[in-house]
Each structure stands twice: as structure tokens, then as C-alpha cells.
Design an enzyme around this catalytic site. Structure first.
Site, short mmCIF file in Angstrom:
data_model
loop_
_atom_site.label_atom_id
_atom_site.label_comp_id
_atom_site.label_asym_id
_atom_site.label_seq_id
_atom_site.Cartn_x
_atom_site.Cartn_y
_atom_site.Cartn_z
N CYS A 53 0.82 -1.22 0.00
CA CYS A 53 0.00 0.00 0.00
C CYS A 53 0.85 1.27 0.00
O CYS A 53 0.39 2.32 -0.44
CB CYS A 53 -0.97 -0.01 1.17
SG CYS A 53 -0.20 -0.06 2.79
N TYR A 54 2.09 1.18 0.44
CA TYR A 54 2.97 2.35 0.46
C TYR A 54 3.30 2.85 -0.94
O TYR A 54 3.77 3.97 -1.11
CB TYR A 54 4.25 2.06 1.25
CG TYR A 54 5.08 0.93 0.66
CD1 TYR A 54 6.06 1.19 -0.29
CD2 TYR A 54 4.87 -0.39 1.06
CE1 TYR A 54 6.80 0.16 -0.84
CE2 TYR A 54 5.61 -1.42 0.52
CZ TYR A 54 6.58 -1.14 -0.42
OH TYR A 54 7.31 -2.16 -0.97
#
Length: 102
Positions: A53-54
Site C-alpha cells: 500500500c505504500y
């Protein structure tokens, strides 16, 4: 497949060294109006070791002020560890690192 699963499937396709925007992820998951839903899904990521998700930033290349897995600086550190570079104003260099969904 539910909405969050569709979002996670797209996020898992973002290659190392690239980022995608919330809007791109939303479009690729099936609805260009889901940008906020993408944010909710990433904030509740059930498998951060598997779902990167980063690698999702806003359309300006800014990292999340409320990154759920260690804060804003942690997101930047994870991106830099993959070779992603930042402009002097702190935004991701989108010309170099924006994934187009190939």
C-alpha cells in the site's frame, strides 16, 4: 470479488520502484470515483507484507500524512528503499516513477 479485494489486486501489480495514484488504482479496480475508497482499503490493509500500500500516493506525488503502517516518514523510507526519488519539495518524482498500469 468485493471492492477492497479488487483494490488490493491492483495494488499488488504496482512494480517495485513505481507508484500509482489513488485515482489510477480506483479506475483499474473498476470505478474512477473510488479514490476515497482506495484510501480506506489501504488504511485497513490486512496483509501489509504482501500488499504494498505504500506504493500509492496522491495525484501530486505526496505521501500520506496518516500512513497506517508507521506514519508518513515510514512510507517515504519504504519508497526510497525501492529506488524511488523525491523532488526537493518532498513529493515523489512522478515523471520518473508513475506507473501507468501496464
Amino acid at each position: 470479488m468485493n471492492t477492497f479485494e479488487k483494490i488490493y489486486e491492483v495494488v499488488c501489480r504496482i512494480p517495485k520502484g513505481k507508484v500509482a495514484t489513488y485515482g489510477l488504482v480506483a479506475s483499474m479496480a473498476g470505478n474512477p470515483h473510488w479514490s476515497q475508497v482506495v484510501g480506506y482499503a489501504l488504511h485497513s490493509n490486512p496483509a501489509p507484507d504482501r500488499i504494498p500500500c505504500y506504493r500509492v500516493v496522491n495525484r501530486f506525488g505526496e505521501t500520506s500524512k496518516a500512513f497506517a503502517f508507521g506514519g508518513e516518514n515510514r512510507q517515504r523510507a519504504l519508497l526510497e528503499s525501492e529506488g524511488i526519488t523525491f523532488l526537493p519539495d518532498g513529493r515523489v518524482d512522478m515523471k520518473k516513477h508513475l506507473w501507468q498500469g501496464e
